[in-house]
Design an enzyme around this catalytic site. Structure first.
Site, short mmCIF file in Angstrom:
data_model
loop_
_atom_site.label_atom_id
_atom_site.label_comp_id
_atom_site.label_asym_id
_atom_site.label_seq_id
_atom_site.Cartn_x
_atom_site.Cartn_y
_atom_site.Cartn_z
N LEU A 72 9.84 -3.51 1.10
CA LEU A 72 10.54 -2.59 1.97
C LEU A 72 10.28 -3.00 3.41
CD1 LEU A 72 9.71 0.92 0.41
CD2 LEU A 72 11.99 -0.08 0.61
N ASP A 73 11.27 -2.84 4.29
CA ASP A 73 11.07 -3.10 5.71
C ASP A 73 9.96 -2.19 6.24
OD1 ASP A 73 13.18 -4.89 5.70
OD2 ASP A 73 14.65 -3.39 6.32
N PRO A 74 9.26 -2.61 7.30
CA PRO A 74 8.24 -1.73 7.89
C PRO A 74 8.78 -0.34 8.23
CG PRO A 74 8.03 -3.92 8.78
CD PRO A 74 9.28 -3.94 7.94
#
Length: 342
Positions: A72-74
Site C-alpha cells: 500500500l502507498d504510505p
C-alpha cells in the site's frame, strides 16, 4: 477464527493487519518480523537462540520467512496481508484478487503522484462540477477498461522506475504500456462539497521541474502540456469540492489513476487525499460474511514493540494471542482451497 491446528507450533499462516496511513508497507512488515522472529509460536525453538548472530541488512535471512501480499502507498491505510513461514508462497494470490477501496477525491488540482503526497502540477476550474456530473462520468470507468499507470510510479521501464524519468526529464524509451483492468463496481458514496478540511498540497513544481516533466511526457505525446487551465486562478481562494468513492477492482488497478482520469473527464483536475483498502480477497477491515477474515489493529504491534508484556497462562503474549484470533493457519488454508477445487 483459528482452528486446533494453531496448537502445533511453530505455525505458518496468513493474517491481515489494518495498516495506518503514513509509514510504508515494508516498514510495518519489518516491525512485525522483529516480533515474529522472537516468538516460539512462529519460530522453531532451536532457532530462537541465534537472534544475536543473524546477519543484518537488506538481504538478511531471519529465523522465519515473512512477506506481504501487495503493498500500500504510505498515504493509504487498511488491509495489508502478511504471510509467515510456508504461507509466504501463497501471497501471490493476493496480487490478482479482487480488492475493495474507499478514496476521497479533491477537485481543482492535479499532482505529480496523483495524490496529496505529491506536488501541484496544474490547477483547473472545478465549480462547474456537480454531484450529478460525477455520477454520470463514473459510468465510463465501470467494467473492463484500459488504464495507463501513473508517470510517477515505481513501475519500471528498462530497469528504471518511471518516476526517475519524470523527475530528471529523461525521454521515455517507449510509451507506458496500458493495462486491462476490471472495475467491478464504482459508486459515489458521499458528497462532501466544500464541507471538509482538505486542501491542495503546498508543494509546487518549479518552472524548471515542470519543463522536465513536460519533456518526458512529450517523448511519447507531442501535445502534452504542463500548465494551468484557463480561468483556474479565479477559484484558488475557495474551498474545492471533495467526494468519496467506493470501488471493487481487479488486481493491478491504480485507484489514483481513476481519480486523476475522472478529473479530466469532468473538465477539471483531481487527486486522492485519502485511500483505504477495505478488503483484499477474504481479508477485510469490515467483516460481513462468515468467510471474511478480520484484521489485527496496528496498535497491537505498536504496544508489543514498546513493551511485549508477560505471557498468559498458555505461555502466549498479548500480541501473539491477538494474531492467532485472526490467523489462517497454512494447513487450514490449503484444506479450504482443495475443498473448493473438488
Amino acid at each position: 477464527m483459528p482452528k486446533d491446528s494453531t496448537k502445533e507450533e511453530p505455525l505458518s499462516g496468513l493474517f491481515g493487519v489494518n495498516k495506518p496511513s503514513g509509514p510504508t508497507s515494508m516498514a510495518l512488515v519489518n516491525k512485525v518480523k522483529e516480533l515474529v522472529s522472537c516468538s516460539p509460536v512462529f519460530v522453531e525453538k532451536s532457532k530462537l537462540g541465534n537472534q544475536g548472530k543473524k546477519k543484518r541488512g537488506r538481504f538478511a535471512k531471519g529465523p522465519v520467512k515473512i512477506g506481504q501480499g501487495g503493498t500500500l502507498d504510505p498515504l493509504a491505510d487498511g488491509v495489508l496481508v502478511i504471510g509467515i513461514g510456508k504461507a509466504t508462497k501463497d501471497l501471490s494470490q493476493f496480487l490478482d484478487c479482487v480488492k475493495e477501496y474507499e478514496t476521497t477525491c479533491l477537485l481543482g488540482c492535479e499532482t505529480d503522484s496523483y495524490d496529496t503526497d505529491g506536488a501541484q502540477v496544474r490547477i483547473s476550474p472545478w465549480k462547474h462540477v456537480t454531484r450529478e456530473k460525477v455520477e454520470e462520468a463514473l459510468q465510463q470507468f465501470r467494467g473492463e477498461i484500459t488504464q495507463t499507470p501513473p508517470i510517477f510510479s515505481a513501475l519500471k521501464m528498462d530497469g528504471k522506475p518511471l518516476y526517475e524519468y519524470a523527475r530528471k526529464g529523461i525521454p521515455l524509451p517507449r510509451p507506458i504500456e496500458p493495462r486491462n483492468v476490471t472495475i467491478h463496481s464504482l459508486e459515489l458514496v458521499e458528497w462532501l462539497g466544500n464541507d471538509h478540511s482538505w486542501s491542495w498540497p503546498e508543494k509546487k513544481l518549479t518552472e524548471d521541474e515542470k519543463k522536465l516533466l513536460e519533456k518526458t511526457l512529450r517523448s511519447v505525446d507531442e501535445t502534452a502540456k504542463v500548465e494551468d487551465t484557463a480561468g483556474a486562478d479565479q477559484e484558488t481562494e475557495d474551498v474545492p469540492t471533495a467526494f468519496v468513492l467506493r470501488m471493487r477492482v481487479s488486481g493491478g488497478t491504480y485507484v489514483r489513476s481513476v481519480a486523476h482520469e475522472l478529473g479530466h473527464a469532468l473538465g477539471s483536475a483531481g487527486h486522492v487525499v485519502t485511500l483505504t483498502r477495505i478488503q483484499q480477497g477474504r481479508f477485510t477491515i469490515r467483516p460481513k460474511e462468515p468467510t471474511d477474515m478480520a484484521c489485527v489493529s496496528w496498535d497491537v504491534f505498536e504496544k508489543a514493540i514498546e513493551n511485549p508484556g508477560e505471557p498468559d497462562a498458555d505461555g502466549r503474549l498479548e500480541w501473539e494471542r491477538a494474531v492467532l484470533e485472526k490467523f489462517e493457519a497454512y494447513g487450514e488454508a490449503h484444506k479450504q482451497k482443495q475443498e473448493q477445487e473438488i
